[in-house]
Structures are given as structure tokens and as C-alpha cells.
Design an enzyme around this catalytic site. Structure first.
Site, PDB file in Angstrom:
ATOM      1  N   HIS A 238      47.004  49.683  47.830  1.00 19.19           N
ATOM      2  CA  HIS A 238      47.938  48.592  47.563  1.00 19.19           C
ATOM      3  C   HIS A 238      47.767  48.156  46.123  1.00 19.19           C
ATOM      4  O   HIS A 238      46.647  47.949  45.674  1.00 19.19           O
ATOM      5  CB  HIS A 238      47.614  47.433  48.509  1.00 19.19           C
ATOM      6  CG  HIS A 238      48.766  46.523  48.730  1.00 19.19           C
ATOM      7  ND1 HIS A 238      49.242  45.699  47.753  1.00 19.19           N
ATOM      8  CD2 HIS A 238      49.535  46.313  49.812  1.00 19.19           C
ATOM      9  CE1 HIS A 238      50.259  45.009  48.235  1.00 19.19           C
ATOM     10  NE2 HIS A 238      50.468  45.360  49.485  1.00 19.19           N
TER      11      HIS A 238
ATOM     12  N   TYR B 183      53.508  35.849  47.073  1.00 17.80           N
ATOM     13  CA  TYR B 183      53.027  34.479  46.887  1.00 17.80           C
ATOM     14  C   TYR B 183      54.234  33.612  46.576  1.00 17.80           C
ATOM     15  O   TYR B 183      54.874  33.806  45.533  1.00 17.80           O
ATOM     16  CB  TYR B 183      52.045  34.391  45.714  1.00 17.80           C
ATOM     17  CG  TYR B 183      50.768  35.185  45.889  1.00 17.80           C
ATOM     18  CD1 TYR B 183      49.779  34.754  46.775  1.00 17.80           C
ATOM     19  CD2 TYR B 183      50.537  36.343  45.156  1.00 17.80           C
ATOM     20  CE1 TYR B 183      48.602  35.469  46.930  1.00 17.80           C
ATOM     21  CE2 TYR B 183      49.356  37.070  45.304  1.00 17.80           C
ATOM     22  CZ  TYR B 183      48.397  36.626  46.192  1.00 17.80           C
ATOM     23  OH  TYR B 183      47.233  37.330  46.350  1.00 17.80           O
TER      24      TYR B 183
ATOM     25  N   PRO C 275      40.441  31.483  50.747  1.00 14.39           N
ATOM     26  CA  PRO C 275      41.030  32.829  50.883  1.00 14.39           C
ATOM     27  C   PRO C 275      42.101  33.137  49.831  1.00 14.39           C
ATOM     28  O   PRO C 275      42.748  34.179  49.898  1.00 14.39           O
ATOM     29  CB  PRO C 275      41.620  32.825  52.298  1.00 14.39           C
ATOM     30  CG  PRO C 275      41.695  31.412  52.717  1.00 14.39           C
ATOM     31  CD  PRO C 275      40.812  30.588  51.847  1.00 14.39           C
TER      32      PRO C 275
ATOM     33  N   LYS D 200      38.399  37.250  48.338  1.00 11.99           N
ATOM     34  CA  LYS D 200      37.135  37.739  47.774  1.00 11.99           C
ATOM     35  C   LYS D 200      35.976  37.756  48.781  1.00 11.99           C
ATOM     36  O   LYS D 200      34.959  38.417  48.540  1.00 11.99           O
ATOM     37  CB  LYS D 200      36.698  36.863  46.588  1.00 11.99           C
ATOM     38  CG  LYS D 200      37.657  36.845  45.425  1.00 11.99           C
ATOM     39  CD  LYS D 200      37.660  38.171  44.700  1.00 11.99           C
ATOM     40  CE  LYS D 200      38.537  38.166  43.481  1.00 11.99           C
ATOM     41  NZ  LYS D 200      39.011  39.486  43.125  1.00 11.99           N
TER      42      LYS D 200
ATOM     43  N   TYR E 232      41.704  40.147  39.906  1.00 13.44           N
ATOM     44  CA  TYR E 232      42.321  40.166  41.226  1.00 13.44           C
ATOM     45  C   TYR E 232      41.725  41.287  42.086  1.00 13.44           C
ATOM     46  O   TYR E 232      41.428  41.092  43.253  1.00 13.44           O
ATOM     47  CB  TYR E 232      43.830  40.360  41.044  1.00 13.44           C
ATOM     48  CG  TYR E 232      44.675  40.205  42.278  1.00 13.44           C
ATOM     49  CD1 TYR E 232      44.638  39.035  43.024  1.00 13.44           C
ATOM     50  CD2 TYR E 232      45.548  41.210  42.683  1.00 13.44           C
ATOM     51  CE1 TYR E 232      45.431  38.876  44.151  1.00 13.44           C
ATOM     52  CE2 TYR E 232      46.351  41.065  43.802  1.00 13.44           C
ATOM     53  CZ  TYR E 232      46.282  39.897  44.515  1.00 13.44           C
ATOM     54  OH  TYR E 232      47.077  39.751  45.621  1.00 13.44           O
TER      55      TYR E 232
HETATM   56  P1  RFL Z   1      31.308  36.830  59.213  1.00  5.72           P
HETATM   57  O1  RFL Z   1      32.313  37.921  59.156  1.00  5.72           O
HETATM   58  O2  RFL Z   1      31.763  35.464  59.567  1.00  5.72           O
HETATM   59  O3  RFL Z   1      30.197  37.286  60.236  1.00  5.72           O
HETATM   60  C1  RFL Z   1      29.188  36.400  60.644  1.00  5.72           C
HETATM   61  C2  RFL Z   1      28.718  36.837  62.016  1.00  5.72           C
HETATM   62  O4  RFL Z   1      27.651  35.984  62.423  1.00  5.72           O
HETATM   63  C3  RFL Z   1      27.825  35.635  63.798  1.00  5.72           C
HETATM   64  N1  RFL Z   1      27.109  34.385  64.016  1.00  5.72           N
HETATM   65  C4  RFL Z   1      25.922  34.325  64.656  1.00  5.72           C
HETATM   66  N2  RFL Z   1      25.181  35.266  65.240  1.00  5.72           N
HETATM   67  C5  RFL Z   1      24.012  34.891  65.810  1.00  5.72           C
HETATM   68  N3  RFL Z   1      23.583  33.586  65.830  1.00  5.72           N
HETATM   69  C6  RFL Z   1      24.314  32.617  65.250  1.00  5.72           C
HETATM   70  N4  RFL Z   1      23.877  31.340  65.266  1.00  5.72           N
HETATM   71  C7  RFL Z   1      25.540  32.957  64.632  1.00  5.72           C
HETATM   72  N5  RFL Z   1      26.492  32.256  63.980  1.00  5.72           N
HETATM   73  C8  RFL Z   1      27.431  33.139  63.600  1.00  5.72           C
HETATM   74  C9  RFL Z   1      29.330  35.546  63.964  1.00  5.72           C
HETATM   75  O5  RFL Z   1      29.699  35.708  65.322  1.00  5.72           O
HETATM   76  C10 RFL Z   1      29.799  36.698  63.083  1.00  5.72           C
HETATM   77  O6  RFL Z   1      29.875  37.910  63.803  1.00  5.72           O
HETATM   78  O7  RFL Z   1      30.494  36.683  57.850  1.00  5.72           O
HETATM   79  P2  RFL Z   1      30.154  37.746  56.693  1.00  5.72           P
HETATM   80  O8  RFL Z   1      29.541  38.987  57.244  1.00  5.72           O
HETATM   81  O9  RFL Z   1      29.439  36.957  55.687  1.00  5.72           O
HETATM   82  O10 RFL Z   1      31.577  38.208  56.115  1.00  5.72           O
HETATM   83  C11 RFL Z   1      32.396  37.293  55.430  1.00  5.72           C
HETATM   84  C12 RFL Z   1      33.858  37.611  55.703  1.00  5.72           C
HETATM   85  O11 RFL Z   1      34.077  37.712  57.100  1.00  5.72           O
HETATM   86  C13 RFL Z   1      34.772  36.548  55.089  1.00  5.72           C
HETATM   87  O12 RFL Z   1      34.335  36.199  53.799  1.00  5.72           O
HETATM   88  C14 RFL Z   1      36.218  37.044  54.977  1.00  5.72           C
HETATM   89  O13 RFL Z   1      36.778  37.293  56.236  1.00  5.72           O
HETATM   90  C15 RFL Z   1      37.052  36.031  54.196  1.00  5.72           C
HETATM   91  N6  RFL Z   1      38.469  36.434  54.182  1.00  5.72           N
HETATM   92  C16 RFL Z   1      38.901  37.436  53.349  1.00  5.72           C
HETATM   93  N7  RFL Z   1      38.020  38.068  52.515  1.00  5.72           N
HETATM   94  C17 RFL Z   1      38.422  39.115  51.730  1.00  5.72           C
HETATM   95  O14 RFL Z   1      37.591  39.655  50.985  1.00  5.72           O
HETATM   96  N8  RFL Z   1      39.732  39.560  51.762  1.00  5.72           N
HETATM   97  C18 RFL Z   1      40.674  38.978  52.561  1.00  5.72           C
HETATM   98  O15 RFL Z   1      41.828  39.428  52.575  1.00  5.72           O
HETATM   99  C19 RFL Z   1      40.286  37.861  53.391  1.00  5.72           C
HETATM  100  N9  RFL Z   1      41.148  37.256  54.255  1.00  5.72           N
HETATM  101  C20 RFL Z   1      39.359  35.824  55.073  1.00  5.72           C
HETATM  102  C21 RFL Z   1      40.708  36.262  55.093  1.00  5.72           C
HETATM  103  C22 RFL Z   1      38.958  34.807  55.952  1.00  5.72           C
HETATM  104  C23 RFL Z   1      39.860  34.207  56.804  1.00  5.72           C
HETATM  105  N10 RFL Z   1      39.411  33.150  57.628  1.00  5.72           N
HETATM  106  C24 RFL Z   1      39.341  33.286  59.040  1.00  5.72           C
HETATM  107  C25 RFL Z   1      38.721  32.074  57.006  1.00  5.72           C
HETATM  108  C26 RFL Z   1      41.609  35.680  55.967  1.00  5.72           C
HETATM  109  C27 RFL Z   1      41.201  34.632  56.814  1.00  5.72           C
HETATM  110  C28 RFL Z   1      42.220  33.995  57.737  1.00  5.72           C
END
Ligand code: RFL
Length: 403
Positions: free
Chosen positions: A83, A213, A305, A309, A400
Site C-alpha cells: 500500500h 483522511y 492510532p 505506529k 508515515y
Molecule cells: P496487545 O496487542 O494489546 O497485546 C497485549 C496482550 O496482553 C494480554 N494481557 C494480559 N495477559 C496476561 N495477564 C494480563 N494481566 C494481561 N493483560 C493483557 C492481552 O490479552 C493481549 O493479548 O499489545 P502489544 O503486543 O504491545 O501490541 C500493540 C498493538 O496491539 C497496538 O499498538 C496496535 O494495535 C495499535 N493500532 C495500530 N498500530 C499500528 O501499528 N497500525 C495500525 O494500523 C493500528 N491500528 C491500533 C489500530 C489500535 C486500535 N485500537 C483497538 C486501540 C486500530 C485500533 C482500533
């Protein structure tokens, strides 16, 4: 490769206990496992939830390079799609940036986070990696010493203890790692942007071949491809409003209005299969280490978001942390762990800065007062500069897609 001596005695023991099976925890687990370091991942959710939780989708070029380096990118090369364009729609018209041919000429790979997590989990378990699902970390105890313990609740709700040499806090912003930091142990830099987005997943093909956007007087709207059948949309939303407050009809009408569908083409509508209210907040913990507890991913820093990143930083930090843990546990060299926080923080702050810049580009105050009008005029000028200045476009592209 020598594996460090197991420590402690008790319910279960690993050299590294990793809290959380998201991108950070699973990249770390895979890299430690590949280097012969004994680790155990503890995950609160069950395996099906972990494999299906839809969140991010845009992987930066550097993220793909990291995953390639460790043989973890097969799925994304097979099923992900490149993309390289985004489009801004404003009251002044629209313009497109083919960022893949600007800046460093890098592209995103669109690959839904749940598919990446599924690949990482399959690879980790296939290599014999240990993981306990439905096991909630309650607290990390004794992190100020060299024999930390993690208290957990097993799937039957029974408490037990895990003994480790290091604990990797990869359990997100509400996890046990953050909760276990004693007051004053680390500093939390925090900013609440006072804005909320309604994050939507629609069972509908993307409506344009670019990230969209829309900057509209009613608020921001965003469009991001996920797969040929699924599209993520965002709508700026009133803080405190419930995710189900708007009907699907209202959501689509509002998306169409803000994205200028009447002028630029109708949106492909379909059932909304996920709604999440995201209150836009950012924070950074500093340092990312407290004794034998190390933080990575959302547990280390939360990004709005706006520039996608979060998952990319999570992968980068996990790679750096894995290298440092292997150096220490397998080779007795602790310098990487001592440097870990200082090495990651500049990446985190640069990503924060760009995410903040994007937010200021996409949102303005809505009031009729003089200050709001001034800020909105600045925002218009910022967009105009992005539309017309090649050096600004190169800067944008570099930040970006980069991490
Ligand atoms: P995660 O993915 O939240 O995983 C954390 C894991 O820990 C578990 N957990 C526990 N396990 C045991 N004991 C506990 N007490 C626990 N508490 C929590 C959870 O169940 C989970 O499995 O964190 P990690 O690995 O640091 O990864 C971070 C990313 O997931 C996050 O930064 C991104 O999803 C943010 N984000 C995006 N990032 C991008 O780089 N590109 C994107 O396009 C993008 N789109 C987004 C996003 C985040 C979004 N939300 C939901 C805020 C879109 C959305 C809608």
C-alpha cells in the site's frame, strides 16, 4: 548455545516470563525460543480470541524487514498487500500523495494484526514455545531484585506463582506489568488529546485505493483497507458516547458526508462487524525498565492510532529486547539490557511526535471563537503545504511509513 540456569523453585519456572501474546510478546517469544532461551508466555485471553482480535493493519517497511530477518514474514508476503497512497479530503478539495514514490520510497504492507499474531503464535508453538492461555498475570513481585515472580490466576481461577530471571511486560496499557511498578519507579508522560474516534470494521470492500483522511467541519473520518472484503473506518465521535449509540444507517450517512461521497464516489456499504470507541491518549513510560521487569509495546508507550505506529513500535522494541536478553542470558553480557530503554525511547518519541502532527492535521477546535478560527486556519495552511511542497511531502512519507 548455552541456556542460562533455571532459577527458583515453585509452580513454574522460566528464564523469561513474557506477559501478553500480542505482537510484542509473540515476536519476543519467537526470537528467544530461536536462540534457545527458555521462556513462557502468559496470556489472559484464550487462543481463539488472540487469533481473531482485529486491530492494526498497516505494517511499516522496517517491521517487514524485522520479521523477514527472523523468518516470521512468510504469511504476510503471501497474503499481505502493498500500500503506497493516501488521500486527504477537505472543504478545499482533495489531494493524493503517492508516498511510495516519495521520501525513502517505502511502502506499507497491509496485513491484519490478527493474521500476524496467528502466524507468530503458530510459529512459536511449532518451535516448541510454551504458552499458557486463559492465565491472567496479577502482579510482578520482586522486580527490584534478580528473582522476580509473577503471580497469576490459572484458567480455573487458582492462584499460582511463576519464577523468572526476567519478566517482559508485553501486556498492554492495562496489564499487570504497568500496575506492578511502584510509585515513582518510572515516570509516565501522558497526554489526553480530549478526542475520541469510533473505530469500525465493515464487511465491505475498500472504497478507494488509498488511505482516506477526511477533514470535515463535523469532524474527522478515516478509511483504511484491511482485506478485499473488510475495511476499517474511523469517525470522530463525542467523548463518552456509547459505541452502539449510532445506527448503522447513521454511521454510513455520516461517513459518506464527511468523506464527500456525493462528490468523490459512493462508499461500499456493508454490515458493521466491530465498533470500538478509542479515546485518543498518548503516553510514554520512562525508563522502560524497572530492575528485572522490562516493558515493550503498548505497555511501554501508547500511541494515538492517527499514524498507525503502535504495532510497528511493538515489533521493533521486541527485537531490541530479545537481542539484549539473549546477550545477557546466553552470553553473560548485560550491556544490551542496560541500554534497552535509551535505545528504544528515541524511536518512541519520534513516533509520538509524528502521531501528534497527524492529529493536529486531522482535527481542529470546532468553536466559533477567535482562537479556534486561528487554529483552523493554521491547519488549512499545514494541509496546503503538504499538498504543494515536495520537501514537505518527502518528510511526510519518510515518517508515515518509517518507524
Ligand atoms: P496487545 O496487542 O494489546 O497485546 C497485549 C496482550 O496482553 C494480554 N494481557 C494480559 N495477559 C496476561 N495477564 C494480563 N494481566 C494481561 N493483560 C493483557 C492481552 O490479552 C493481549 O493479548 O499489545 P502489544 O503486543 O504491545 O501490541 C500493540 C498493538 O496491539 C497496538 O499498538 C496496535 O494495535 C495499535 N493500532 C495500530 N498500530 C499500528 O501499528 N497500525 C495500525 O494500523 C493500528 N491500528 C491500533 C489500530 C489500535 C486500535 N485500537 C483497538 C486501540 C486500530 C485500533 C482500533
Amino acid at each position: 548455545m548455552t541456556v542460562s540456569q533455571r532459577v527458583g523453585s515453585g509452580d513454574e519456572t522460566a528464564d523469561v516470563v513474557i506477559l501478553g501474546a500480542g505482537p510484542a510478546g509473540l515476536v519476543l517469544g519467537n526470537l528467544l525460543q530461536a536462540s534457545g532461551v527458555d521462556c513462557l508466555v502468559v496470556e489472559r485471553a484464550d487462543a481463539a480470541q488472540v487469533r481473531t482480535r482485529a486491530r492494526a493493519g498497516f505494517l511499516a517497511a522496517n517491521t517487514v524487514r524485522i520479521l523477514d530477518r527472523h523468518g516470521l514474514a512468510e504469511g504476510l508476503h503471501r497474503r499481505g498487500r502493498e500500500h503506497s497512497a493516501c488521500e486527504f479530503r477537505t472543504q478545499d478539495g482533495r489531494f493524493r500523495l503517492d508516498y511510495g514514490s516519495l521520501g525513502r520510497g517505502e511502502r506499507h504492507t497491509v496485513y491484519p494484526q490478527q493474521e500476524l499474531v496467528t502466524d507468530l503464535l503458530t510459529h512459536y508453538q511449532g518451535a516448541g514455545g510454551r504458552i499458557s492461555f486463559r492465565t491472567e498475570a496479577v502482579a510482578v513481585v520482586g522486580a527490584d531484585g534478580s528473582r522476580p515472580e509473577v503471580t497469576v490466576r490459572d484458567p480455573d481461577g487458582r492462584p499460582s506463582r511463576l519464577h523468572a530471571r526476567y519478566v517482559a511486560g508485553c501486556d498492554g496499557r492495562h496489564g499487570a506489568a504497568r500496575r506492578s511498578l511502584p510509585p515513582g519507579a518510572v515516570r509516565r508522560h501522558h497526554l489526553d488529546h480530549g478526542l475520541s474516534w469510533l473505530g469500525l470494521l465493515a464487511q465491505a470492500p475498500p472504497s478507494l485505493d488509498a488511505v482516506g483522511y477526511a477533514v470535515h467541519p463535523d469532524g474527522f473520518a478515516g478509511h483504511m483497507a484491511r482485506t478485499p472484503e473488510v475495511t476499517r473506518y474511523y469517525l470522530q465521535y463525542q467523548r463518552g458516547q456509547a459505541a452502539d449509540a449510532w445506527s448503522e444507517q447513521r454511521i454510513w450517512d455520516e461517513l459518506a458526508l464527511r468523506m464527500g461521497a456525493a462528490e468523490y464516489g459512493a462508499l461500499h456499504r456493508g454490515p458493521i462487524v466491530q465498533r470500538t470507541v478509542v479515546d485518543l491518549e498518548s503516553d510514554v513510560l520512562e525508563p522502560l525498565r524497572y530492575g528485572s521487569l522490562l516493558l515493550a509495546g503498548d505497555a511501554a508507550a501508547l500511541l494515538s492510532p492517527s499514524a498507525a505506529k503502535g504495532a510497528n513500535l511493538a515489533v521493533l522494541e521486541a527485537e531490541i529486547l530479545a537481542g539484549a536478553l539473549v546477550d545477557d542470558l546466553a552470553h553473560g553480557d548485560a550491556r544490551g539490557l542496560e541500554r534497552y530503554s535509551a535505545q528504544c525511547l528515541p524511536y518512541i518519541w519520534r513516533a509520538q511526535e509524528f502521531s501528534q502532527w497527524m492529529l493536529r492535521l486531522l482535527h481542529g477546535p470546532s468553536g466559533p471563537d477567535a482562537e479556534s478560527l486561528f487554529h483552523n486556519a493554521l491547519r488549512r495552511a499545514r494541509l496546503e503545504s503538504l499538498r504543494t511542497s515536495r520537501s514537505q511531502q518527502d518528510w511526510f512519507a519518510e515518517h508515515y511509513v518509517g518507524v
